[in-house]
Scaffold this motif. Structure first.
Motif, mmCIF file in Angstrom:
data_model
loop_
_atom_site.group_PDB
_atom_site.id
_atom_site.type_symbol
_atom_site.label_atom_id
_atom_site.label_comp_id
_atom_site.label_asym_id
_atom_site.label_seq_id
_atom_site.Cartn_x
_atom_site.Cartn_y
_atom_site.Cartn_z
ATOM 1 N N THR A 259 -3.232 1.738 -3.081
ATOM 2 C CA THR A 259 -2.681 0.604 -3.021
ATOM 3 C C THR A 259 -1.801 0.296 -4.966
ATOM 4 O O THR A 259 -1.735 0.519 -6.021
ATOM 5 C CB THR A 259 -4.074 0.342 -3.592
ATOM 6 O OG1 THR A 259 -4.945 0.161 -2.604
ATOM 7 C CG2 THR A 259 -4.165 -1.528 -4.239
ATOM 8 N N ALA B 279 -8.187 -3.310 1.140
ATOM 9 C CA ALA B 279 -7.542 -1.758 0.373
ATOM 10 C C ALA B 279 -7.643 -1.724 -0.390
ATOM 11 O O ALA B 279 -7.755 -0.327 -0.801
ATOM 12 C CB ALA B 279 -5.977 -2.679 0.409
ATOM 13 N N LEU C 278 0.791 -1.524 0.609
ATOM 14 C CA LEU C 278 -0.239 0.192 -0.017
ATOM 15 C C LEU C 278 0.879 1.098 -0.102
ATOM 16 O O LEU C 278 0.263 2.700 -0.245
ATOM 17 C CB LEU C 278 -0.860 0.150 1.578
ATOM 18 C CG LEU C 278 -2.475 -0.816 1.171
ATOM 19 C CD1 LEU C 278 -2.675 -0.888 2.951
ATOM 20 C CD2 LEU C 278 -3.347 0.229 -0.119
#
Length: 268
Positions: free
Chosen positions: A222, A167, A130
Motif C-alpha cells: 500500500t 486496502a 497499491l
C-alpha cells in the motif's frame, strides 16, 4: 426587645451579604479563562489552516509537473499510472485547500449522478496507489445503476478513503467488497474487507509507513498519501449522511458510507 445576634448568626449574615460578590468574582474569572481558551483555540486553528494552505500550494507545483510528464508519455494521461498519481496529488492539494478554508466557504456542487462511474473512479485511484500490490474489488451490480443527487468529486473522495483503509488493513490478493444496503431512511455504500480488523484510530488514517515501522498486521503493498477518514466523514456529513466503521481483530472490517434516502433519484 430585639433578638440577640450570636457570633454564628453574624457570620452567616456576612456570608450571605458577601455571596453575590464572591459569585461575581468567580464568574468573572471563569469568563476570562474561557475567553483565553477560545483565543488559544482560534490561534491554533488559524495556524493549522495556514499550514494546510501552504502545503496545498507546495504540493500543487510537483503535481502539475507530473501531469505534464504524463501528458508527454501518453495521449490520455489520466489512464496511466503516472497520470493517475498526478491526479491524486492534485485532488489531495484541493482537499488540503478545502480543509484550510473557512467552514462558511465550503460548498458542495451537487448534481444527479450515477454511482457506477464514481465507484469505478475511486477503485481505479486506490488500485494505482497499491501497485505493485493487488486487491480483488468485488462491486455489487445493484450499485452501478443507482442515481443520487450529490457532489461526485466529494463522494468519490470519501469512498476512496474507505477503500484505501480496507486496502491498508488487508493483504495482497485479498477481496474488498463494495455492496449496497437500503434502509428506511438511509442508503449505504458498504465496504467490507477480511483484513486485520484494527480500529480506525481517532477516525484518521495515516500515510502508509515503511514495513519496518508498520504495526504488526498492517499489510504490505500500500502506497500513497491520504488526508484520512476525518475529511471523508466531513464530506459525508455535508451530504446529510455519515461514515461508520466496525472492526474485529482476525475477522476484518465493515465501513458504511450513508446518505439520506431522499438523495436517491428515480431511474430515467
Amino acid at each position: 426587645m430585639p433578638p440577640m445576634w450570636t457570633e454564628a448568626s453574624l457570620g452567616a449574615l456576612a456570608v450571605i451579604v458577601a455571596a453575590p460578590t464572591v459569585v461575581a468574582a468567580w464568574a468573572g474569572g471563569e469568563l476570562r479563562r474561557c475567553r483565553r481558551l477560545l483565543a488559544t483555540t482560534q490561534q491554533v486553528a488559524a495556524t493549522r489552516a495556514r499550514s494546510l494552505s501552504l502545503a496545498s500550494q507546495e504540493l500543487r507545483g510537483p503535481s502539475l509537473m507530473l501531469m505534464a510528464q504524463a501528458s508527454a508519455a501518453a495521449d490520455r494521461p489520466g489512464e496511466n499510472a503516472l497520470g493517475q498519481m498526478a491526479l491524486h496529488l492534485l485532488r489531495l492539494s484541493d482537499d488540503m485547500a478545502h480543509l484550510a478554508s473557512e467552514p462558511s466557504r465550503r460548498t458542495l456542487h451537487e448534481a444527479p449522478m450515477l454511482l457506477g462511474p464514481v465507484i469505478d473512479a475511486a477503485v481505479t485511484l486506490v488500485a494505482v496507489q497499491l501497485r505493485p500490490g493487488l486487491r480483488h474489488w468485488k462491486i455489487d451490480p445493484d450499485l452501478r445503476p443507482m442515481r443520487v443527487r450529490a457532489d461526485s468529486r466529494a463522494l468519490e473522495g470519501a469512498l476512496a478513503a474507505l477503500l484505501r483503509r480496507a486496502a491498508q488493513h488487508s493483504l495482497d490478493g485479498d477481496v474488498v467488497a463494495v455492496r449496497l444496503e437500503l434502509g428506511l431512511e438511509n442508503v449505504a455504500i458498504v465496504v467490507e474487507d477480511e483484513g486485520d480488523g484494527l480500529p480506525a484510530q481517532d477516525f484518521v488514517t495515516a500515510a502508509a509507513s515503511p514495513a519496518e515501522d508498520r504495526p504488526i498486521g498492517i499489510a504490505n503493498g500500500t502506497r500513497g498519501l491520504d488526508v484520512g477518514l476525518t475529511l471523508a466523514r466531513s464530506l459525508a456529513v455535508a451530504h446529510g449522511g455519515d461514515i461508520r466503521i466496525e472492526s474485529a481483530p482476525g475477522i476484518g472490517a465493515r465501513a458504511w458510507l450513508t446518505l439520506p434516502r431522499a438523495r436517491m433519484l428515480q431511474p430515467d
